[in-house]
Design a protein around this motif. Structure first.
Motif, PDB file in Angstrom:
ATOM      1  N   VAL A  59      75.941  59.260  43.869  1.00  0.00           N
ATOM      2  CA  VAL A  59      76.236  60.758  43.656  1.00  0.00           C
ATOM      3  C   VAL A  59      77.334  60.704  42.602  1.00  0.00           C
ATOM      4  O   VAL A  59      77.184  61.429  41.903  1.00  0.00           O
ATOM      5  CB  VAL A  59      76.423  61.247  45.112  1.00  0.00           C
ATOM      6  N   ASN A  60      78.330  59.653  42.800  1.00  0.00           N
ATOM      7  CA  ASN A  60      79.314  59.784  41.770  1.00  0.00           C
ATOM      8  C   ASN A  60      79.401  58.971  40.457  1.00  0.00           C
ATOM      9  O   ASN A  60      80.436  59.168  39.722  1.00  0.00           O
ATOM     10  CB  ASN A  60      80.663  59.457  42.476  1.00  0.00           C
ATOM     11  N   THR A  61      78.259  58.230  40.289  1.00  0.00           N
ATOM     12  CA  THR A  61      78.088  57.652  39.322  1.00  0.00           C
ATOM     13  C   THR A  61      76.726  57.619  38.667  1.00  0.00           C
ATOM     14  O   THR A  61      75.918  58.447  39.180  1.00  0.00           O
ATOM     15  CB  THR A  61      78.210  55.884  39.439  1.00  0.00           C
ATOM     16  N   THR A  62      76.481  57.265  37.321  1.00  0.00           N
ATOM     17  CA  THR A  62      75.321  57.260  36.770  1.00  0.00           C
ATOM     18  C   THR A  62      74.243  55.961  36.999  1.00  0.00           C
ATOM     19  O   THR A  62      73.094  55.942  36.680  1.00  0.00           O
ATOM     20  CB  THR A  62      75.316  57.560  35.160  1.00  0.00           C
ATOM     21  N   GLU A  63      75.005  54.789  37.319  1.00  0.00           N
ATOM     22  CA  GLU A  63      74.321  53.471  37.627  1.00  0.00           C
ATOM     23  C   GLU A  63      75.352  52.416  38.396  1.00  0.00           C
ATOM     24  O   GLU A  63      76.409  52.813  38.203  1.00  0.00           O
ATOM     25  CB  GLU A  63      73.714  52.963  36.105  1.00  0.00           C
ATOM     26  N   LEU A  64      74.379  51.430  38.641  1.00  0.00           N
ATOM     27  CA  LEU A  64      75.009  50.304  39.354  1.00  0.00           C
ATOM     28  C   LEU A  64      74.566  49.154  38.534  1.00  0.00           C
ATOM     29  O   LEU A  64      73.220  49.121  38.522  1.00  0.00           O
ATOM     30  CB  LEU A  64      74.947  50.540  40.662  1.00  0.00           C
ATOM     31  N   ASP A  65      75.458  48.229  38.192  1.00  0.00           N
ATOM     32  CA  ASP A  65      74.907  46.934  37.605  1.00  0.00           C
ATOM     33  C   ASP A  65      75.432  45.787  38.366  1.00  0.00           C
ATOM     34  O   ASP A  65      76.611  45.435  38.553  1.00  0.00           O
ATOM     35  CB  ASP A  65      75.493  46.889  36.252  1.00  0.00           C
ATOM     36  N   PHE A  66      74.307  45.199  38.931  1.00  0.00           N
ATOM     37  CA  PHE A  66      74.355  44.137  39.919  1.00  0.00           C
ATOM     38  C   PHE A  66      74.987  42.841  39.053  1.00  0.00           C
ATOM     39  O   PHE A  66      75.447  41.926  39.614  1.00  0.00           O
ATOM     40  CB  PHE A  66      72.919  43.640  40.497  1.00  0.00           C
ATOM     41  N   ALA A  67      74.792  42.771  37.705  1.00  0.00           N
ATOM     42  CA  ALA A  67      75.431  41.753  36.918  1.00  0.00           C
ATOM     43  C   ALA A  67      76.946  41.763  36.981  1.00  0.00           C
ATOM     44  O   ALA A  67      77.795  40.901  36.767  1.00  0.00           O
ATOM     45  CB  ALA A  67      75.289  41.958  35.459  1.00  0.00           C
ATOM     46  N   ASN A  68      77.680  42.908  37.481  1.00  0.00           N
ATOM     47  CA  ASN A  68      78.996  43.240  37.594  1.00  0.00           C
ATOM     48  C   ASN A  68      79.347  42.608  38.845  1.00  0.00           C
ATOM     49  O   ASN A  68      80.431  42.447  39.564  1.00  0.00           O
ATOM     50  CB  ASN A  68      79.382  44.544  37.683  1.00  0.00           C
ATOM     51  N   GLY A  69      78.447  42.235  39.699  1.00  0.00           N
ATOM     52  CA  GLY A  69      78.652  41.500  41.294  1.00  0.00           C
ATOM     53  C   GLY A  69      78.557  42.618  42.112  1.00  0.00           C
ATOM     54  O   GLY A  69      78.927  43.747  42.053  1.00  0.00           O
ATOM     55  N   TYR A  70      78.118  42.236  43.327  1.00  0.00           N
ATOM     56  CA  TYR A  70      78.077  42.922  44.487  1.00  0.00           C
ATOM     57  C   TYR A  70      77.915  42.012  45.767  1.00  0.00           C
ATOM     58  O   TYR A  70      77.409  40.978  45.939  1.00  0.00           O
ATOM     59  CB  TYR A  70      76.695  43.467  44.541  1.00  0.00           C
ATOM     60  N   THR A  71      79.389  42.208  46.685  1.00  0.00           N
ATOM     61  CA  THR A  71      79.355  41.347  47.611  1.00  0.00           C
ATOM     62  C   THR A  71      79.597  42.430  49.108  1.00  0.00           C
ATOM     63  O   THR A  71      80.176  43.459  48.479  1.00  0.00           O
ATOM     64  CB  THR A  71      80.482  40.534  47.538  1.00  0.00           C
ATOM     65  N   VAL A  72      79.445  41.849  49.867  1.00  0.00           N
ATOM     66  CA  VAL A  72      79.302  42.590  51.303  1.00  0.00           C
ATOM     67  C   VAL A  72      80.470  42.039  52.248  1.00  0.00           C
ATOM     68  O   VAL A  72      80.559  40.812  51.990  1.00  0.00           O
ATOM     69  CB  VAL A  72      78.118  42.541  52.170  1.00  0.00           C
ATOM     70  N   PRO A  73      81.191  42.791  52.708  1.00  0.00           N
ATOM     71  CA  PRO A  73      82.181  42.418  53.232  1.00  0.00           C
ATOM     72  C   PRO A  73      81.650  41.501  54.665  1.00  0.00           C
ATOM     73  O   PRO A  73      80.767  41.913  55.263  1.00  0.00           O
ATOM     74  CB  PRO A  73      83.090  43.598  53.647  1.00  0.00           C
TER      75      PRO A  73
END
Length: 163
Positions: A59-73
């Motif tokens: 809702v609050n952004t236009t995109e998500l780039d997994f190249a910037n990293g995504y980690t689950v706590p």
């Protein structure tokens, strides 16, 4: 009724059901895997809780780039999971309440660097990539619980354990 209100109602219902499942995840079985290629129980449970962050992100952004990293706590306890879920869902409700149909019709993109994984209207992304995806992984989690002989709750009616 705006689309955001429909999503809010669905979030209320589904998050409550997800909370019931997460509360059953035994900390002493966090490493359980039904298959070598499967998530561990703890990682899957943490992923299910964390996926709710995708609502506000969509809702609050236009995109998500997994190249910037995504980690689950990491998983620690069922109480930690349900507390984390409650906090994330509260943030998602704020984001949904503040949006409108026009914004939900705008394109949202998921990418991995230059590779576009998907680009679709936010509402469609919320439905497919977020809500349906959460339900999919929650169902996997219920199967893990069943395999561990933990009574499972009925999510859309009574389960065999509640009859």
């Amino acid at each position: 009724m705006g689309m955001n209100q429909a999503f809010l109602g669905e979030l209320e219902h589904e998050a409550a059901q997800t909370r019931r499942v997460l509360a059953l995840v035994p900390a002493d079985q966090a490493d359980f895997k039904p298959h070598p290629k499967s998530f561990s129980l703890g990682n899957l449970a943490a992923h299910v809780a964390d996926m709710h962050t995708w609502i506000a992100v969509t809702v609050n952004t236009t995109e998500l780039d997994f190249a910037n990293g995504y980690t689950v706590p990491p998983f620690s306890t069922p109480e930690d999971l349900t507390s984390r879920l409650d906090t994330i869902v509260a943030e998602a409700k704020v984001a949904l309440a503040a949006t409108n149909d026009e914004a939900l019709g705008e394109t949202w993109t998921l990418r991995a660097g230059d590779h576009v994984i998907l680009a679709m209207p936010r509402a469609q992304c919320l439905r497919t990539m977020v809500f349906n995806h959460i339900v999919h992984h929650r169902a996997q989690l219920v199967v893990y619980l069943r395999l561990l002989d933990i009574p499972v709750p009925g999510l859309y009616g009574p389960s065999a354990d509640e009859q």
